[in-house]
Motif scaffolding. Structure first.
Motif, PDB file in Angstrom:
ATOM      1  N   VAL A  54       0.873  -1.176   0.000  1.00 23.31           N
ATOM      2  CA  VAL A  54       0.000   0.000   0.000  1.00 23.31           C
ATOM      3  C   VAL A  54       0.908   1.223   0.000  1.00 23.31           C
ATOM      4  O   VAL A  54       1.736   1.393   0.899  1.00 23.31           O
ATOM      5  CB  VAL A  54      -0.917   0.016   1.243  1.00 23.31           C
ATOM      6  N   ALA A  55       0.760   2.072  -1.026  1.00 21.51           N
ATOM      7  CA  ALA A  55       1.580   3.281  -1.148  1.00 21.51           C
ATOM      8  C   ALA A  55       0.665   4.497  -1.181  1.00 21.51           C
ATOM      9  O   ALA A  55      -0.483   4.415  -1.612  1.00 21.51           O
ATOM     10  CB  ALA A  55       2.426   3.223  -2.408  1.00 21.51           C
ATOM     11  N   ALA A  56       1.185   5.624  -0.725  1.00 25.44           N
ATOM     12  CA  ALA A  56       0.413   6.868  -0.719  1.00 25.44           C
ATOM     13  C   ALA A  56       1.357   8.038  -0.925  1.00 25.44           C
ATOM     14  O   ALA A  56       2.562   7.927  -0.702  1.00 25.44           O
ATOM     15  CB  ALA A  56      -0.343   7.028   0.596  1.00 25.44           C
ATOM     16  N   GLU A  57       0.785   9.151  -1.373  1.00 27.06           N
ATOM     17  CA  GLU A  57       1.566  10.378  -1.508  1.00 27.06           C
ATOM     18  C   GLU A  57       1.623  11.063  -0.155  1.00 27.06           C
ATOM     19  O   GLU A  57       0.600  11.406   0.430  1.00 27.06           O
ATOM     20  CB  GLU A  57       0.929  11.315  -2.537  1.00 27.06           C
ATOM     21  N   LEU A  58       2.829  11.281   0.319  1.00 27.42           N
ATOM     22  CA  LEU A  58       3.035  11.921   1.612  1.00 27.42           C
ATOM     23  C   LEU A  58       3.702  13.267   1.408  1.00 27.42           C
ATOM     24  O   LEU A  58       4.463  13.457   0.464  1.00 27.42           O
ATOM     25  CB  LEU A  58       3.910  11.041   2.511  1.00 27.42           C
ATOM     26  N   ALA A  59       3.425  14.183   2.307  1.00 24.95           N
ATOM     27  CA  ALA A  59       4.047  15.498   2.240  1.00 24.95           C
ATOM     28  C   ALA A  59       5.484  15.385   2.727  1.00 24.95           C
ATOM     29  O   ALA A  59       5.781  14.722   3.714  1.00 24.95           O
ATOM     30  CB  ALA A  59       3.279  16.492   3.101  1.00 24.95           C
ATOM     31  N   GLY A  60       6.377  16.012   2.013  1.00 28.70           N
ATOM     32  CA  GLY A  60       7.786  16.015   2.384  1.00 28.70           C
ATOM     33  C   GLY A  60       8.418  17.328   1.976  1.00 28.70           C
ATOM     34  O   GLY A  60       7.767  18.209   1.411  1.00 28.70           O
ATOM     35  N   THR A  61       9.692  17.470   2.279  1.00 24.84           N
ATOM     36  CA  THR A  61      10.402  18.678   1.880  1.00 24.84           C
ATOM     37  C   THR A  61      11.701  18.287   1.213  1.00 24.84           C
ATOM     38  O   THR A  61      12.273  17.227   1.482  1.00 24.84           O
ATOM     39  CB  THR A  61      10.710  19.580   3.086  1.00 24.84           C
ATOM     40  N   TRP A  62      12.170  19.148   0.355  1.00 27.87           N
ATOM     41  CA  TRP A  62      13.448  18.967  -0.311  1.00 27.87           C
ATOM     42  C   TRP A  62      14.415  19.952   0.307  1.00 27.87           C
ATOM     43  O   TRP A  62      14.142  21.163   0.341  1.00 27.87           O
ATOM     44  CB  TRP A  62      13.291  19.185  -1.814  1.00 27.87           C
ATOM     45  N   LEU A  63      15.506  19.466   0.827  1.00 25.93           N
ATOM     46  CA  LEU A  63      16.494  20.269   1.543  1.00 25.93           C
ATOM     47  C   LEU A  63      15.896  20.978   2.766  1.00 25.93           C
ATOM     48  O   LEU A  63      16.379  22.010   3.206  1.00 25.93           O
ATOM     49  CB  LEU A  63      17.133  21.305   0.617  1.00 25.93           C
ATOM     50  N   GLY A  64      14.794  20.452   3.269  1.00 29.51           N
ATOM     51  CA  GLY A  64      14.171  21.015   4.443  1.00 29.51           C
ATOM     52  C   GLY A  64      13.415  22.311   4.222  1.00 29.51           C
ATOM     53  O   GLY A  64      12.893  22.891   5.147  1.00 29.51           O
ATOM     54  N   LEU A  65      13.348  22.777   2.969  1.00 31.98           N
ATOM     55  CA  LEU A  65      12.717  24.066   2.689  1.00 31.98           C
ATOM     56  C   LEU A  65      11.569  23.995   1.692  1.00 31.98           C
ATOM     57  O   LEU A  65      10.540  24.626   1.879  1.00 31.98           O
ATOM     58  CB  LEU A  65      13.762  25.060   2.150  1.00 31.98           C
ATOM     59  N   ILE A  66      11.763  23.271   0.617  1.00 27.99           N
ATOM     60  CA  ILE A  66      10.801  23.276  -0.479  1.00 27.99           C
ATOM     61  C   ILE A  66       9.819  22.124  -0.297  1.00 27.99           C
ATOM     62  O   ILE A  66      10.226  20.954  -0.295  1.00 27.99           O
ATOM     63  CB  ILE A  66      11.528  23.152  -1.833  1.00 27.99           C
ATOM     64  N   PRO A  67       8.522  22.438  -0.161  1.00 31.98           N
ATOM     65  CA  PRO A  67       7.545  21.361   0.017  1.00 31.98           C
ATOM     66  C   PRO A  67       7.340  20.580  -1.277  1.00 31.98           C
ATOM     67  O   PRO A  67       7.385  21.137  -2.377  1.00 31.98           O
ATOM     68  CB  PRO A  67       6.270  22.091   0.426  1.00 31.98           C
ATOM     69  N   ARG A  68       7.133  19.277  -1.122  1.00 31.32           N
ATOM     70  CA  ARG A  68       6.865  18.420  -2.277  1.00 31.32           C
ATOM     71  C   ARG A  68       6.111  17.182  -1.821  1.00 31.32           C
ATOM     72  O   ARG A  68       6.078  16.862  -0.630  1.00 31.32           O
ATOM     73  CB  ARG A  68       8.149  18.028  -2.987  1.00 31.32           C
ATOM     74  N   LYS A  69       5.494  16.503  -2.764  1.00 31.68           N
ATOM     75  CA  LYS A  69       4.788  15.253  -2.488  1.00 31.68           C
ATOM     76  C   LYS A  69       5.696  14.089  -2.872  1.00 31.68           C
ATOM     77  O   LYS A  69       6.302  14.087  -3.946  1.00 31.68           O
ATOM     78  CB  LYS A  69       3.492  15.163  -3.307  1.00 31.68           C
ATOM     79  N   VAL A  70       5.767  13.093  -2.007  1.00 34.46           N
ATOM     80  CA  VAL A  70       6.602  11.926  -2.225  1.00 34.46           C
ATOM     81  C   VAL A  70       5.729  10.689  -2.092  1.00 34.46           C
ATOM     82  O   VAL A  70       4.984  10.549  -1.129  1.00 34.46           O
ATOM     83  CB  VAL A  70       7.746  11.865  -1.185  1.00 34.46           C
ATOM     84  N   THR A  71       5.798   9.777  -3.067  1.00 32.49           N
ATOM     85  CA  THR A  71       5.062   8.514  -2.980  1.00 32.49           C
ATOM     86  C   THR A  71       5.921   7.519  -2.207  1.00 32.49           C
ATOM     87  O   THR A  71       7.040   7.220  -2.614  1.00 32.49           O
ATOM     88  CB  THR A  71       4.735   7.969  -4.378  1.00 32.49           C
ATOM     89  N   ARG A  72       5.380   7.022  -1.089  1.00 28.92           N
ATOM     90  CA  ARG A  72       6.109   6.090  -0.246  1.00 28.92           C
ATOM     91  C   ARG A  72       5.260   4.876   0.065  1.00 28.92           C
ATOM     92  O   ARG A  72       4.038   4.966   0.152  1.00 28.92           O
ATOM     93  CB  ARG A  72       6.500   6.753   1.074  1.00 28.92           C
ATOM     94  N   LEU A  73       5.926   3.773   0.261  1.00 34.24           N
ATOM     95  CA  LEU A  73       5.262   2.545   0.680  1.00 34.24           C
ATOM     96  C   LEU A  73       4.923   2.666   2.154  1.00 34.24           C
ATOM     97  O   LEU A  73       5.777   2.990   2.979  1.00 34.24           O
ATOM     98  CB  LEU A  73       6.182   1.347   0.442  1.00 34.24           C
ATOM     99  N   ILE A  74       3.651   2.442   2.481  1.00 30.30           N
ATOM    100  CA  ILE A  74       3.206   2.530   3.877  1.00 30.30           C
ATOM    101  C   ILE A  74       3.371   1.178   4.566  1.00 30.30           C
ATOM    102  O   ILE A  74       3.817   1.097   5.690  1.00 30.30           O
ATOM    103  CB  ILE A  74       1.735   2.983   3.938  1.00 30.30           C
ATOM    104  N   GLY A  75       2.989   0.119   3.879  1.00 27.55           N
ATOM    105  CA  GLY A  75       3.067  -1.226   4.437  1.00 27.55           C
ATOM    106  C   GLY A  75       2.518  -2.219   3.435  1.00 27.55           C
ATOM    107  O   GLY A  75       2.402  -1.916   2.247  1.00 27.55           O
ATOM    108  N   VAL A  76       2.160  -3.399   3.889  1.00 31.50           N
ATOM    109  CA  VAL A  76       1.636  -4.448   3.013  1.00 31.50           C
ATOM    110  C   VAL A  76       0.295  -4.940   3.543  1.00 31.50           C
ATOM    111  O   VAL A  76       0.006  -4.846   4.734  1.00 31.50           O
ATOM    112  CB  VAL A  76       2.622  -5.638   2.883  1.00 31.50           C
ATOM    113  N   LEU A  77      -0.518  -5.477   2.633  1.00 32.02           N
ATOM    114  CA  LEU A  77      -1.791  -6.086   3.024  1.00 32.02           C
ATOM    115  C   LEU A  77      -1.539  -7.455   3.632  1.00 32.02           C
ATOM    116  O   LEU A  77      -0.520  -8.093   3.358  1.00 32.02           O
ATOM    117  CB  LEU A  77      -2.710  -6.225   1.815  1.00 32.02           C
ATOM    118  N   GLY A  78      -2.471  -7.921   4.421  1.00 29.76           N
ATOM    119  CA  GLY A  78      -2.378  -9.245   5.023  1.00 29.76           C
ATOM    120  C   GLY A  78      -2.553 -10.343   3.982  1.00 29.76           C
ATOM    121  O   GLY A  78      -2.918 -10.094   2.832  1.00 29.76           O
TER     122      GLY A  78
END
Length: 144
Positions: A44-68
């Protein structure tokens, strides 16, 4: 012609959560998507809020976990064929609200066409869908 999406899994737990739920800014109702992993599990993956170099906001697709295992068996044929599935976050328990330390919870619901998934009978046997003959391959829908 488009088919109406119906609930395939109302609420499935996400296992092996690999993000900090409290810091990820996930909320109930956020979209997610399912990914076929190399070992056969469904991630299961989702777009999470993140920052680039701690300043510029961006969306990052990350794996949250797996289904049973049961949810994976049910949804795997549809994911491997790339069918249209709507996945939403329906339950969250961040780390600071969990009863045991570090035991956060994430639950998702999956909607799709029930004709194209595996089903379980009352006696525990599994039926798999027949391959589609005349239908053209489905294209993923645009998310709004």
């Amino acid at each position: 012609m488009y088919d109406l999406l119906q609930p395939l899994i109302h609420k499935a737990a996400v296992h092996e959560i690999c993000v900090n739920v409290a810091k990820s800014r996930l909320s109930i109702g956020d979209s997610a998507h399912l990914v076929q992993l190399a070992d056969g599990r469904i991630g299961v993956a989702a777009e999470l809020a993140g920052t680039w170099l701690g300043l510029i906001p961006r969306k990052v697709t990350r794996l949250i976990g797996v289904l049973g295992p049961h949810a994976t068996e049910l949804i795997a044929p549809a994911v491997s064929r790339g069918e249209l599935l709507r996945v939403r976050i329906v339950g969250l328990t961040p780390e600071y609200l969990a009863l045991t330390p570090g035991a956060s919870e994430v639950h998702v619901s999956v909607w799709g066409d029930p004709r194209h998934i595996s089903s379980w009978a009352a006696d525990g046997t599994k039926t798999t869908p027949k391959p589609l003959k005349s239908e053209a391959p489905l294209k993923p829908a645009r998310s709004f």
